[in-house]
Design an enzyme around this catalytic site. Sequence first.
Site, PDB file in Angstrom:
ATOM      1  N   GLU A  49       0.886  -1.165   0.000  1.00 12.36           N
ATOM      2  CA  GLU A  49       0.000   0.000   0.000  1.00 12.36           C
ATOM      3  C   GLU A  49       0.926   1.218   0.000  1.00 12.36           C
ATOM      4  O   GLU A  49       1.799   1.314   0.855  1.00 12.36           O
ATOM      5  CB  GLU A  49      -0.826   0.039   1.284  1.00 12.36           C
ATOM      6  CG  GLU A  49      -1.898  -1.019   1.368  1.00 12.36           C
ATOM      7  CD  GLU A  49      -2.571  -1.000   2.739  1.00 12.36           C
ATOM      8  OE1 GLU A  49      -3.326  -0.050   3.014  1.00 12.36           O
ATOM      9  OE2 GLU A  49      -2.308  -1.918   3.522  1.00 12.36           O
ATOM     10  N   ARG A 274       4.967 -12.775   9.725  1.00 13.35           N
ATOM     11  CA  ARG A 274       5.671 -11.536   9.425  1.00 13.35           C
ATOM     12  C   ARG A 274       6.944 -11.453  10.250  1.00 13.35           C
ATOM     13  O   ARG A 274       7.074 -12.094  11.282  1.00 13.35           O
ATOM     14  CB  ARG A 274       4.772 -10.326   9.635  1.00 13.35           C
ATOM     15  CG  ARG A 274       4.219 -10.160  11.031  1.00 13.35           C
ATOM     16  CD  ARG A 274       3.095  -9.149  11.075  1.00 13.35           C
ATOM     17  NE  ARG A 274       3.562  -7.801  10.773  1.00 13.35           N
ATOM     18  CZ  ARG A 274       3.033  -7.037   9.816  1.00 13.35           C
ATOM     19  NH1 ARG A 274       2.067  -7.477   9.063  1.00 13.35           N
ATOM     20  NH2 ARG A 274       3.480  -5.825   9.623  1.00 13.35           N
ATOM     21  N   LYS A 284       4.018   0.551   9.646  1.00  8.70           N
ATOM     22  CA  LYS A 284       4.083   1.852   8.986  1.00  8.70           C
ATOM     23  C   LYS A 284       3.396   2.936   9.808  1.00  8.70           C
ATOM     24  O   LYS A 284       3.830   4.083   9.797  1.00  8.70           O
ATOM     25  CB  LYS A 284       3.459   1.760   7.592  1.00  8.70           C
ATOM     26  CG  LYS A 284       4.431   1.185   6.580  1.00  8.70           C
ATOM     27  CD  LYS A 284       3.860   1.223   5.189  1.00  8.70           C
ATOM     28  CE  LYS A 284       2.835   0.131   5.009  1.00  8.70           C
ATOM     29  NZ  LYS A 284       2.408  -0.028   3.621  1.00  8.70           N
TER      30      LYS A 284
HETATM   31  P1  ATP Z   1       2.538  -2.449   8.185  1.00  2.98           P
HETATM   32  O1  ATP Z   1       1.835  -3.412   9.066  1.00  2.98           O
HETATM   33  O2  ATP Z   1       3.971  -2.256   8.499  1.00  2.98           O
HETATM   34  O3  ATP Z   1       1.824  -1.158   8.028  1.00  2.98           O
HETATM   35  P2  ATP Z   1       1.407  -3.566   5.838  1.00  2.98           P
HETATM   36  O4  ATP Z   1       1.254  -5.028   5.863  1.00  2.98           O
HETATM   37  O5  ATP Z   1       0.191  -2.763   6.031  1.00  2.98           O
HETATM   38  O6  ATP Z   1       2.589  -3.154   6.779  1.00  2.98           O
HETATM   39  P3  ATP Z   1       1.686  -3.417   3.022  1.00  2.98           P
HETATM   40  O7  ATP Z   1       2.117  -2.271   2.212  1.00  2.98           O
HETATM   41  O8  ATP Z   1       0.284  -3.861   2.937  1.00  2.98           O
HETATM   42  O9  ATP Z   1       2.073  -3.081   4.513  1.00  2.98           O
HETATM   43  O10 ATP Z   1       2.666  -4.629   2.785  1.00  2.98           O
HETATM   44  C1  ATP Z   1       3.023  -5.140   1.537  1.00  2.98           C
HETATM   45  C2  ATP Z   1       3.395  -6.576   1.692  1.00  2.98           C
HETATM   46  O11 ATP Z   1       4.453  -6.711   2.636  1.00  2.98           O
HETATM   47  C3  ATP Z   1       2.235  -7.388   2.206  1.00  2.98           C
HETATM   48  O12 ATP Z   1       2.146  -8.569   1.445  1.00  2.98           O
HETATM   49  C4  ATP Z   1       2.587  -7.653   3.632  1.00  2.98           C
HETATM   50  O13 ATP Z   1       2.033  -8.851   4.056  1.00  2.98           O
HETATM   51  C5  ATP Z   1       4.104  -7.674   3.604  1.00  2.98           C
HETATM   52  N1  ATP Z   1       4.654  -7.299   4.904  1.00  2.98           N
HETATM   53  C6  ATP Z   1       4.389  -6.184   5.615  1.00  2.98           C
HETATM   54  N2  ATP Z   1       5.023  -6.202   6.797  1.00  2.98           N
HETATM   55  C7  ATP Z   1       5.720  -7.358   6.842  1.00  2.98           C
HETATM   56  C8  ATP Z   1       6.581  -7.969   7.798  1.00  2.98           C
HETATM   57  N3  ATP Z   1       6.853  -7.388   8.967  1.00  2.98           N
HETATM   58  N4  ATP Z   1       7.119  -9.170   7.496  1.00  2.98           N
HETATM   59  C9  ATP Z   1       6.864  -9.745   6.319  1.00  2.98           C
HETATM   60  N5  ATP Z   1       6.064  -9.247   5.376  1.00  2.98           N
HETATM   61  C10 ATP Z   1       5.486  -8.059   5.626  1.00  2.98           C
HETATM   62 MG    MG Z   2      -1.350  -3.906   4.601  1.00  3.13          MG
END
Ligand code: ATP
Ligand code: MG
Length: 578
Positions: A49, A274, A284
Site C-alpha cells: 500500500e 511476518r 508503517k
Molecule cells: P505495516 O503493518 O507495516 O503497516 P502492511 O502489511 O500494512 O505493513 P503493506 O504495504 O500492505 O504493509 O505490505 C506489503 C506486503 O508486505 C504485504 O504482502 C505484507 O504482508 C508484507 N509485509 C508487511 N510487513 C511485513 C513484515 N513485517 N514481514 C513480512 N512481510 C510483511
Molecule cells: Mg497492509
Amino acid sequence: MDETLNRISERSVATPTEGTPSHFIRNIVIEDLQQNKNASRVHTRFPPEPNGYLHIGHAKSICLNFGLAGEFGGLCNLRFDDTNPSKEDVEYVESIKEDVRWLGFDWGDREYFASDYFAQLYQFAIQLIKAGKAYVCDLNADQIREYRGTLTEPGKNSPYRERSVEENLDLFERMKVGEFPDGARTLRAKIDMASPNLNMRDPVMYRILHATHHRTGDEWCVYPTYDFAHGQSDSIEGITHSICTLEFEDHRPLYDWFLEQLNIHHPQQIEFARLNLTFTALSKRKLLQLVQQGHVGGWDDPRMPTLAGFRRRGYTPEAIRTFCERIGVAKRNSTVDIAMLEHCLREDLNKRAPRVMAVLRPLKVVIDNYPEGQIEELDAVNNPEDPSMGTRKVSFSREIYIEQDDFREEPPKGFFRLSPGHEVRLRYAYIVKCTGVVKDSQTGEIKEIHCTYDPETKSGSSQSSRKVKATIHWLSAAHAVSAEVRLYDQLFIKEDPDDAPQGLDWTANLNSHSLERLTDCRVEPFLTNAKAGERYQFERLGYFCVDSVDSSPGYMVFNRAVTLRDTWAKVERSGRRR
Ligand code: ATP
Ligand code: MG
C-alpha cells in the site's frame, strides 16, 4: 556461527532440498509444479500500500515473492494496493520503486496499481448485485459495528439487506455519481451475519469517499475496500501464489467467496509469519508517527528500520537479502534478534569494505625524537581479506592524533595500550613509548602527550620483530582532514518496543541516546573525495558510510553502519555498543 544464528535456524528454517534452504511455501510451489497446476506457471506479486516507506519486514516479502518467481522461471509483479486515497501519496510510490530496485529486484514492465482496476472492480460489484450477493446498506459505520455482533454472539441482519436487485443497482449507481455524502451508504457483500468468522458477516465492499486519488484524481467517489480489491486484483493479474502475512488467514474465506461468486481465476493464498525484530518497530503507522512527531529526522533517518534508512546507514542490499534468506519462512510468529541482521552486514562488508584509519576523539601525540619536518609514506593494506584490493600510502610525521580512549594516564589492570612509560605499536608504523603528559594548568585536562619512537621497529622491515601487546590506529596531524561522524544505538531501549511502562505508550521506550554526533573527528585525506553511500571500515571502530544527505566535499559526514569485532588488536571488549 554465533548463538543467535543457531537459535534462528533451528526455529524457522525448514528441511533443505537440493542444497537450497527450503521452506513450506517453496515446497508448495515445487509440488504445484510437479502436478502441473496453473499450467506450471509461477506468478507472484509484491503488493504494497503506498502509504509509507518500505521497512525490513517488507524486504522479507519482496525477497520471498521475487525470489520464488526467479528460482522457478516465473514472474513477479509490483502492484500498488492503492485503495485508500486519504493515506496514499506519490512520494511513497516513488520511494517503494527505488527501494525494491535497490534491493536488487526487477518487475520489468509489470508495474500495476489496484486503481488501474477500479472500472473492472466496479463491474465485479455490479455482477454480485445482479446475482443477489451484494446490497446497498444505509447503516453508518457505528451501526454496522453494532449489528456485526461479537466473537461469541451472532450479528443481526441489516434492515436494508433485502433490497431488490433493481433498487441496489440504482443506489450503487447514484453512490458512484456522487449523489451522497461520505459514509452515507456502503455496498456490502450478502454472506452470513451468523458466521463464526467476523470477516464473513456482510463485509463492506465499497465506501463513499469524496477524496482526490493520487492517480485517478476525482474520477471516483466510491472506493473498493482492501478486502474487495486485493483478491480480485490478484485474479486479474493471473497470480498463481498469493503470498501474504498471517493476519490475512482469517480473510481467506472471504477472498475465496468473492472469487467463487465471480467465477474468475482463483490464486492460491498462502500465509507466512511476518518479520519482527528486537528493539525495532515494524509498522508503517508507528514509523509514520516517529517521522511526524520528529523523533527521527525522516523516513530515511539512519536509525529507521526502513530500507531508505538502512541504505543511508550503510547497509548493503546483499546483507539484507542474506538476512532474509537466513531467517527463513515460517507459519508461526517469532521475533528475530537484531544482532543477526548486524552479523549479515559485518560478514558482507568484511569482504568488501576498504580499510582506512580515522580518529573519532583525537588526542595529539608529539614524537619528540622524530625529525621535525620529516614525512614518511608508509604502506597500508586496503583489505587483508582481499589482497586484490592492494595497498595505499599513509603519511607519518612528528605530530599525530590517536584516539583518546587509547591512552590512560593511570592504566587499569589489563590495559595494554598507551600509558606513561609503556609502549604500543602504531599500525603500519613504529613502536612508540609514552614519555610525558601535558595538561591544562587550569582544568587538568590532557592537552597532548609526548612519546619517543624506536626507528628499528618500522612495520614490515626486517628488524621489526619486537612485539608489544597492542596496536593502535593514528593519523598524521598535518595530513588528516576533519569530518563529522554519527554513531547510532538502537532506537528503542526495550527488546519489545510495545512493552511500555504502565500508563505510557510505546514512544516512552524511545532511546534518548540513539544518536551521538562527533563533529571533531579526523580521517585519511583521500576520504574528502569519497562519494555518498561509499562504505569503509574505520580500523578498530566499525563500518562507516558516507552520508548521502548531509555530506559534501567540504564537510564529510560518516554514519556508523555497524560496530566491529576487533580481530587484530588486543582491545578490551568494553561492551559498549556505540
Ligand atoms: P505495516 O503493518 O507495516 O503497516 P502492511 O502489511 O500494512 O505493513 P503493506 O504495504 O500492505 O504493509 O505490505 C506489503 C506486503 O508486505 C504485504 O504482502 C505484507 O504482508 C508484507 N509485509 C508487511 N510487513 C511485513 C513484515 N513485517 N514481514 C513480512 N512481510 C510483511
Ligand atoms: Mg497492509
